[in-house]
Enzyme design. Sequence first.
Site, PDB file in Angstrom:
ATOM      1  N   HIS A 126     -13.564 -32.304  20.135  1.00 19.42           N
ATOM      2  CA  HIS A 126     -14.232 -33.613  19.812  1.00 19.42           C
ATOM      3  C   HIS A 126     -14.567 -34.193  20.992  1.00 19.42           C
ATOM      4  O   HIS A 126     -15.368 -35.418  20.871  1.00 19.42           O
ATOM      5  CB  HIS A 126     -13.386 -34.199  19.112  1.00 19.42           C
ATOM      6  CG  HIS A 126     -13.061 -33.643  17.498  1.00 19.42           C
ATOM      7  ND1 HIS A 126     -14.117 -33.297  16.582  1.00 19.42           N
ATOM      8  CD2 HIS A 126     -11.808 -33.385  16.889  1.00 19.42           C
ATOM      9  CE1 HIS A 126     -13.667 -32.803  15.771  1.00 19.42           C
ATOM     10  NE2 HIS A 126     -12.229 -32.865  15.914  1.00 19.42           N
ATOM     11  N   ASP A 163     -12.427 -24.131  14.004  1.00 19.89           N
ATOM     12  CA  ASP A 163     -11.606 -25.489  13.561  1.00 19.89           C
ATOM     13  C   ASP A 163     -12.334 -25.810  12.176  1.00 19.89           C
ATOM     14  O   ASP A 163     -13.592 -25.801  12.093  1.00 19.89           O
ATOM     15  CB  ASP A 163     -11.738 -26.235  14.526  1.00 19.89           C
ATOM     16  CG  ASP A 163     -10.654 -27.578  14.327  1.00 19.89           C
ATOM     17  OD1 ASP A 163      -9.641 -27.469  15.148  1.00 19.89           O
ATOM     18  OD2 ASP A 163     -11.040 -28.333  13.695  1.00 19.89           O
ATOM     19  N   HIS A 165     -12.717 -28.998  11.445  1.00 20.47           N
ATOM     20  CA  HIS A 165     -13.587 -30.012  11.838  1.00 20.47           C
ATOM     21  C   HIS A 165     -14.727 -29.643  12.768  1.00 20.47           C
ATOM     22  O   HIS A 165     -14.481 -28.561  13.510  1.00 20.47           O
ATOM     23  CB  HIS A 165     -12.646 -30.923  12.764  1.00 20.47           C
ATOM     24  CG  HIS A 165     -11.268 -31.504  11.765  1.00 20.47           C
ATOM     25  ND1 HIS A 165     -10.216 -31.069  12.000  1.00 20.47           N
ATOM     26  CD2 HIS A 165     -11.436 -32.473  10.955  1.00 20.47           C
ATOM     27  CE1 HIS A 165      -9.433 -31.535  11.430  1.00 20.47           C
ATOM     28  NE2 HIS A 165     -10.108 -32.469  10.342  1.00 20.47           N
ATOM     29  N   ASP A 244      -6.692 -25.324  11.499  1.00 19.52           N
ATOM     30  CA  ASP A 244      -6.451 -26.301  10.225  1.00 19.52           C
ATOM     31  C   ASP A 244      -7.198 -26.171   8.850  1.00 19.52           C
ATOM     32  O   ASP A 244      -7.416 -26.854   8.283  1.00 19.52           O
ATOM     33  CB  ASP A 244      -6.612 -27.863  10.853  1.00 19.52           C
ATOM     34  CG  ASP A 244      -7.697 -27.957  12.058  1.00 19.52           C
ATOM     35  OD1 ASP A 244      -8.496 -26.894  12.056  1.00 19.52           O
ATOM     36  OD2 ASP A 244      -8.157 -29.049  12.407  1.00 19.52           O
TER      37      ASP A 244
HETATM   38 ZN   LIG Z   1      -9.699 -29.943  13.587  1.00 19.02          ZN
END
Ligand SMILES: [Zn+2]
Length: 307
Positions: A126, A163, A165, A244
């Site tokens: 991120h 991931d 996200h 995740d």
């Molecule tokens: Zn994540």
Amino acid sequence: MTTAFITHPDCLKHDMGAGHPEQPARLTAIEDQLIASGIVNYLQRYDAPLATDEQLARVHPLEYVRAIREAAPSSGTVHLDPDTAMNEYSLNAALRAAGAGAFAVDLVVQKKHSAAFCSVRPPGHHACRARPMGFCIFNNVAVGIRHALDVRGLERVALVDFDVHHGNGSEDILAGDERVLMVSTFQSGLYPFSGEEALAANMRNVGLPAGATGEALRRAFAEVWAPAIDAFEPQAIYISAGFDAHRADDMAGLRWVEEDYAWVTRELAALSARHCEGRIVSCLEGGYHLFHLARSVAAHVRELAGA
Ligand SMILES: [Zn+2]
């Protein structure tokens, strides 16, 4: 050939406060499981070096690097954003996490190992060019990829991000860099609320609906990732390895299981054998359910190591 396992005690000292899901125990759970499962016998352990300013500057403006150095507290905790904080050890942990990404490239390019796993934190995907975000300070995989391209002379590197996200920081940094192909899956409509529309032609983003199982991963792989990687013919494959999307992880709503991580790693290993002599560098991103994080990483590393 053994697989490189790159980590550092500094990564255990970075602590964003009691109850924060991105916690030091993630790394100890992983190491305990690698020992318990015997996979540790297939690994060679290395201490992650500190990233240099020169390495970071291939990804982040030096003013940003300076601002992070200046923000680092000598005691107590400083918040960089609502989810991302630094204690007195965080700067070195972040420098080691980014340094691991570059060091891993050296090991696989020099053929000391065909694959490497960086068990580091803070995670990186991120972190944008000039902004820390979502538990991330420096973009570890981007630092490694630019090192591979600019220093080690590789011409094409693929980045795979599974991931849950969207890897918005990696996309921010690498969009339009035609030496890189980034393929990803993520849960749609989830933090950081981006990715549905790719920023550039070298990005292949696949948003998945809440509840999607490993079947959706297999479809994304077959329909999008594998054809793109085959056409690109990478000289190394980098992985932003977040765990995740596991069904037990309450950070999100996908329903993958350990076998899905083993499967995707086997498939990526086959692609890397076809295109780049098995060169794979994998860096830990998310994954917050300690029990299943540890088992998912073990399933991933077992396939990387061919154990
Ligand atoms: Zn994540």
